[in-house]
Design a protein around this motif. Structure first.
Motif, short mmCIF file in Angstrom:
data_model
loop_
_atom_site.label_atom_id
_atom_site.label_comp_id
_atom_site.label_asym_id
_atom_site.label_seq_id
_atom_site.Cartn_x
_atom_site.Cartn_y
_atom_site.Cartn_z
N TYR A 40 68.17 64.35 26.49
CA TYR A 40 68.16 64.57 25.01
C TYR A 40 69.55 64.71 24.47
N TYR A 46 61.44 69.87 25.75
CA TYR A 46 60.71 69.33 24.43
C TYR A 46 59.72 68.64 25.33
N GLN A 138 66.01 56.57 21.69
CA GLN A 138 65.01 56.60 20.61
C GLN A 138 65.18 57.78 20.02
N THR A 139 64.97 57.73 18.48
CA THR A 139 65.22 58.62 17.61
C THR A 139 63.60 59.16 17.35
N VAL A 140 63.39 60.58 17.60
CA VAL A 140 62.08 60.86 17.06
C VAL A 140 62.19 62.29 16.12
N SER A 141 61.32 62.58 15.53
CA SER A 141 61.16 63.78 14.80
C SER A 141 60.58 64.94 15.38
N SER A 145 63.45 68.13 12.56
CA SER A 145 64.92 67.61 12.56
C SER A 145 64.60 66.19 13.75
N THR A 146 66.01 65.69 13.90
CA THR A 146 65.73 64.36 14.75
C THR A 146 66.38 65.01 15.93
N LEU A 147 65.63 64.04 17.01
CA LEU A 147 66.06 64.22 18.41
C LEU A 147 66.28 62.87 18.93
N THR A 148 67.37 62.46 19.70
CA THR A 148 67.60 61.21 20.19
C THR A 148 67.24 61.46 21.75
#
Length: 156
Positions: A40, A46, A138-141, A145-148
């Motif tokens: 991440y 996560y 991949q960018t996820v919420s 907030s956003t997490l790559t």
């Protein structure tokens, strides 16, 4: 006149084909890969389910095979504490910007006959691709907030 029409048609068909970047990428991606790690861009633990299938821990160590001539593939979850087995998919490499050479990787889970039950797919950034390494992002919420997610592969 017929020859001119055929020539114009042939030129338009060639110009609509995949770009050089995509053609080269398909040659490089062909074959067997291992998903070594999922990392991440932010510290923390996560609970993420990848590709609506399994957890990060289940995906690490999974084996992947890409067959670019028909845009299909299969990956296998090998961790005995997870639901093991083969999963089939179709994929497309799509150039996003011809000048920068950036491109996306579109992956759609399917059955063995390459039919999708949900018609749902995933857009991943093909961040790095070489003869022996590949990285998807991949960018996820998460919690507003956003997490790559970085999925790091090595070629076998």
């Amino acid at each position: 006149m017929k020859k001119l029409i055929l020539l114009c048609l042939a030129i338009s068909l060639v110009s609509c084909g995949a770009s050089k970047t995509v053609r080269v990428s398909k040659k490089v991606i062909k074959g067997d890969w291992v998903l070594n790690s999922v990392t991440y861009n932010q510290a923390g633990n996560y609970n993420v389910t990848l590709l609506n299938d399994a957890s990060k821990a289940c995906f690490e160590g999974s084996t992947w095979q890409f067959v670019p001539n028909n845009n299909t593939g299969v990956y296998s979850i090998n961790d005995a504490s997870c639901a093991t087995g083969e999963r089939h998919f179709v994929f497309t490499i799509q150039e996003v910007d011809a000048e920068t050479g950036l491109y996306d990787f579109l992956l759609k889970p399917t059955d063995e006959k390459h039919k999708s039950e949900t018609n749902q797919g995933f857009r991943l950034k093909l961040a790095t691709l070489s003869d022996d390494t590949m990285q998807w992002q991949q960018t996820v919420s998460v919690a507003g907030s956003t997490l790559t997610l970085n999925m790091n592969f090595s070629k076998q």
